[in-house]
Write a protein that holds these residues in place. Structure first.
Motif, PDB file in Angstrom:
ATOM      1  N   LYS A 120       1.121   4.277  -2.909  1.00 20.61           N
ATOM      2  CA  LYS A 120       1.101   5.714  -2.597  1.00 20.61           C
ATOM      3  C   LYS A 120       2.323   6.405  -3.182  1.00 20.61           C
ATOM      4  N   ARG A 160      -6.339  -2.929  -6.592  1.00 20.00           N
ATOM      5  CA  ARG A 160      -7.453  -2.039  -6.241  1.00 20.00           C
ATOM      6  C   ARG A 160      -6.945  -0.648  -5.852  1.00 20.00           C
ATOM      7  N   ALA A 161      -5.855  -0.600  -5.076  1.00 23.41           N
ATOM      8  CA  ALA A 161      -5.297   0.698  -4.663  1.00 23.41           C
ATOM      9  C   ALA A 161      -4.766   1.465  -5.862  1.00 23.41           C
ATOM     10  N   LYS A 176      -7.708   2.760  -7.845  1.00 19.97           N
ATOM     11  CA  LYS A 176      -8.321   3.899  -7.153  1.00 19.97           C
ATOM     12  C   LYS A 176      -7.513   5.179  -7.381  1.00 19.97           C
ATOM     13  N   CYS A 177      -6.179   5.035  -7.491  1.00 23.54           N
ATOM     14  CA  CYS A 177      -5.312   6.197  -7.726  1.00 23.54           C
ATOM     15  C   CYS A 177      -5.217   6.569  -9.203  1.00 23.54           C
ATOM     16  N   CYS A 196       0.840  -1.207   0.000  1.00 24.32           N
ATOM     17  CA  CYS A 196       0.000   0.000   0.000  1.00 24.32           C
ATOM     18  C   CYS A 196       0.872   1.254   0.000  1.00 24.32           C
ATOM     19  N   HIS A 217       1.933   6.697  -6.868  1.00 26.17           N
ATOM     20  CA  HIS A 217       0.988   7.775  -7.163  1.00 26.17           C
ATOM     21  C   HIS A 217       1.687   9.130  -7.108  1.00 26.17           C
ATOM     22  N   SER A 268      -5.236  -6.326  -3.448  1.00 24.41           N
ATOM     23  CA  SER A 268      -5.274  -5.022  -2.764  1.00 24.41           C
ATOM     24  C   SER A 268      -4.377  -4.006  -3.465  1.00 24.41           C
TER      25      SER A 268
END
Length: 154
Positions: free
Chosen positions: A24, A78-79, A82-83, A20, A27, A75
């Protein structure tokens, strides 16, 4: 700065938190994400003349590891989705996870390897070995090592 980041996972809670954090970071960089799960290669039972019926076939094992890999990397996908990041995932097979990670990073033209460290030190690190340390020693690519301050759930 980085265009494509390889994020590794082994399915553990620490690895999921690291993944995760990797998304980030990707991103922030506007980079593509490649998630990787390295499963051990299929092992035939040793010292057995006939393979027991309960022992999975090689095809069953590979299918199960791919399902586990997809679950572990879900996960991350999906993350990244989402970004709004371009992303893909891959399950590879090797008894040397570190070398496979380095090979995949090269083959897939990744600019950075993002992985976690379980934070072992001293004898624990020496006796158990560390995939992260092995990757660091085997690649010329930059490796960003994410270390959790405390265990997930504490």
């Amino acid at each position: 700065m980085y265009q494509k980041i390889l994020i590794t996972t082994d399915g553990s809670a620490i690895s999921q938190h690291t993944a995760c954090a990797g998304v980030k970071f990707a991103h922030q960089m506007g980079a593509e994400v490649l998630a990787l799960f390295v499963a051990p290669e299929y092992q035939y039972p040793v010292y057995v003349e006939i393979i027991p019926p309960s022992y999975p076939s090689e095809e069953e094992y590979v299918a199960q590891m791919r399902r586990m890999g997809e679950e572990y990397m879900g996960s991350i996908m999906r993350a990244a989705d989402k970004c709004g990041l371009k992303h893909s995932c891959m399950t590879a097979f090797s008894d040397s996870a570190a070398l496979k990670i380095v090979d995949i990073a090269e083959e897939q033209h990744c600019d950075l390897i993002f992985m976690g460290s379980h934070g072992r030190s001293g004898w624990g690190q020496l006796l158990l070995g560390s995939v992260t340390n092995k990757v660091l020693s085997q690649t010329a690519k930059p490796v960003l090592v994410h270390r959790l301050i405390k265990e997930p759930g504490t």
